[in-house]
Design an enzyme around this catalytic site. Structure first.
Site, PDB file in Angstrom:
ATOM      1  N   HIS A  87       0.833  -1.250   0.014  1.00  0.00           N
ATOM      2  CA  HIS A  87       0.074   0.113   0.104  1.00  0.00           C
ATOM      3  C   HIS A  87       0.900   1.290  -0.094  1.00  0.00           C
ATOM      4  CE1 HIS A  87      -3.324   2.526   1.269  1.00  0.00           C
ATOM      5  NE2 HIS A  87      -2.389   3.212   1.801  1.00  0.00           N
ATOM      6  N   GLU A  88       1.858   1.099   0.923  1.00  0.00           N
ATOM      7  CA  GLU A  88       2.806   2.521   1.073  1.00  0.00           C
ATOM      8  C   GLU A  88       3.598   2.611  -0.390  1.00  0.00           C
ATOM      9  OE1 GLU A  88       2.111   4.627   2.995  1.00  0.00           O
ATOM     10  OE2 GLU A  88       0.803   3.223   4.192  1.00  0.00           O
ATOM     11  N   HIS A 106       2.011   4.496  -2.815  1.00  0.00           N
ATOM     12  CA  HIS A 106       2.199   6.128  -2.680  1.00  0.00           C
ATOM     13  C   HIS A 106       3.789   6.345  -3.019  1.00  0.00           C
ATOM     14  CE1 HIS A 106      -1.536   6.698  -0.862  1.00  0.00           C
ATOM     15  NE2 HIS A 106      -1.469   5.789   0.250  1.00  0.00           N
TER      16      HIS A 106
END
Length: 437
Positions: free
Chosen positions: A24-25, A28
């Site tokens: 998920h990170e 980003h």
């Protein structure tokens, strides 16, 4: 051995959760770096630091509590104007947030800040994390549906009923004098593979069941494969009463409120379950169905949390489809791993749980409230709308949206999230969901 399997299930889910958070990170991190934003930290977890290493300008690390993760981007918000001491709690919170934001803007890297990116790039950066979880969910569901397959009733006979129990009887077992079940009387045996009934080839148990139900008291020619050889038999389904249901599985009632009954054929055959490979698009369909289910649960989340709170106090039964904490997810994973079931079946359940968890992370992070990703997306879109309106009205370019003004609301949301997490944690410890009751 059972305790080792239980612990293995927990470890499996913790690793899966850690990978889901980490990716998920990454969702980003990668677009942020591609767009030139300075990223100071990439962390999995919160709380005390367990390990970290600086590579270039970014510190990569793992923290103690696996409850999420974050990347620290330079200049999430515009730098604050010089001002005196803040008065009041809310003003103090805003000022603290602005000061913390200012500290992320390194000297000489004032142009490598998030807030100066075009709106579409900011949206891409903030969408990257949730979309990564959505993609992971789709991939896992695709592996389950198309790689392993979905369990379906096959045309292989697993077992046979011994007798036909009269309609409306309270009897649960056969007794001397009860009529033999048609399939057993016809000579069908466990392990036989149904090839055709009544002259119609059957490719699934659903097709075979439909022919049987449509043929009460009618002799059917049956062809089975028994250990590689073809055997011809004759089956005469008995008459039985079956309650009508609609497409949603609800009973169809007559004017008096009683369930409508119809006469069907009964043979007394149970089928073996087999994993059947599904078309490649089935994984995406399952992910979309799960997305809708999670979104519906979030809409009713206040009521579900109230029910969970009541269950904690009263010890009442928990909703198995309700929200869970990390402890609850780990507990279920351990119980699944320790069950007396084929290894493949246990793996399928664990992967289903991990896929559903990724879909939940996607939906939850898209809620349009700070500090969630959806809140940052809304802020970026609002700035885009302001810019378009300024161009249409011939005004100068508006100032960047200062989201630090929303810090009080962000704090409220964070407190609610912490409270929700605490309630779920307590509930999963003192009154866990029982899936195997």
């Amino acid at each position: 051995m059972e305790i080792l399997l239980y612990l293995g299930g927990i470890v499996f889910m913790l690793i899966g959760l850690g990978l889901s958070i980490g990716l998920h990170e990454v969702g980003h991190l990668v677009p942020a770096k591609l767009f030139g934003v300075r990223v100071g930290q990439y962390m999995i977890g919160f709380g005390p630091r367990l390990w970290s290493k600086r590579i270039g300008e970014t510190e990569y690390g793992v923290k103690m509590l696996p409850l999420g993760g974050f990347i620290s981007m330079s200049g999430m918000y515009p730098p604050s104007a010089q001002s005196g001491p803040a008065k009041g709690v809310f003003r103090s919170l805003v000022q603290d947030a602005r000061s913390a934001n200012d500290e992320t803007i390194a000297e000489g890297a004032e142009d490598r800040v998030f807030y100066r990116l075009p709106v579409w790039k900011r949206v891409v950066v903030m969408l990257g994390g949730p979309v990564m979880n959505l993609v992971l969910g789709i991939l896992i569901f695709t592996v389950l549906a198309s790689g392993i397959g979905i369990q379906q009733a096959s045309t292989t006979v697993a077992g046979l009923s011994e007798c036909v129990l009269p309609a409306g009887t309270e009897k649960t077992r056969c007794e001397p004098g009860d009529p033999a079940a048609p399939a057993a009387a016809a000579g069908i045996e466990p392990g036989d593979v149904l090839l055709s009934l009544g002259g119609e080839p059957v490719r699934s148990f659903a097709e075979a069941s439909a022919i049987i139900q449509a043929s009460p008291d009618r002799a059917l020619d049956v062809v089975v494969d028994r250990d590689g050889r073809t055997v011809d038999l004759t089956l005469t389904p008995a008459r039985a009463q079956r309650g009508e249901v609609d497409a949603a599985g609800r009973p169809v009632l007559d004017a008096g409120g009683a369930q409508v009954m119809r006469t069907v054929g009964f043979a007394g055959i149970t089928s073996q379950l087999e994993y059947v490979h599904q078309p490649i698009g089935t994984g995406t369909e399952l992910a979309m169905q799960q997305t809708g289910a999670v979104a519906a649960m979030i809409v009713t989340l206040p009521q579900k949390l109230w029910d969970i709170g009541v269950s904690v106090v009263t010890g009442g039964e928990r909703d198995p489809n309700g929200p869970l904490s990390v402890v609850g997810v780990g507990r279920i994973a351990g119980e699944v791993a320790a069950t007396d079931a084929p290894v493949l079946n246990r793996l399928v359940v664990l992967l289903n749980l991990l896929a559903a968890l990724n879909i939940a992370l996607f939906v939850f992070n898209m809620i349009p409230l700070l500090p969630l990703d959806g809140g940052h997306i809304v802020v970026a879109l609002w700035e885009g709308i302001k810019r378009i309106w300024s161009r249409l009205t011939g005004r100068g370019a508006p100032k960047p949206v200062d989201a630090t003004r929303l810090v009080p609301l962000t704090v409220v949301v964070a407190v609610v999230l912490i409270g929700m997490g605490g309630l779920l944690l307590v509930a999963d410890l003192v009154n866990p969901v029982d899936l195997f009751g």
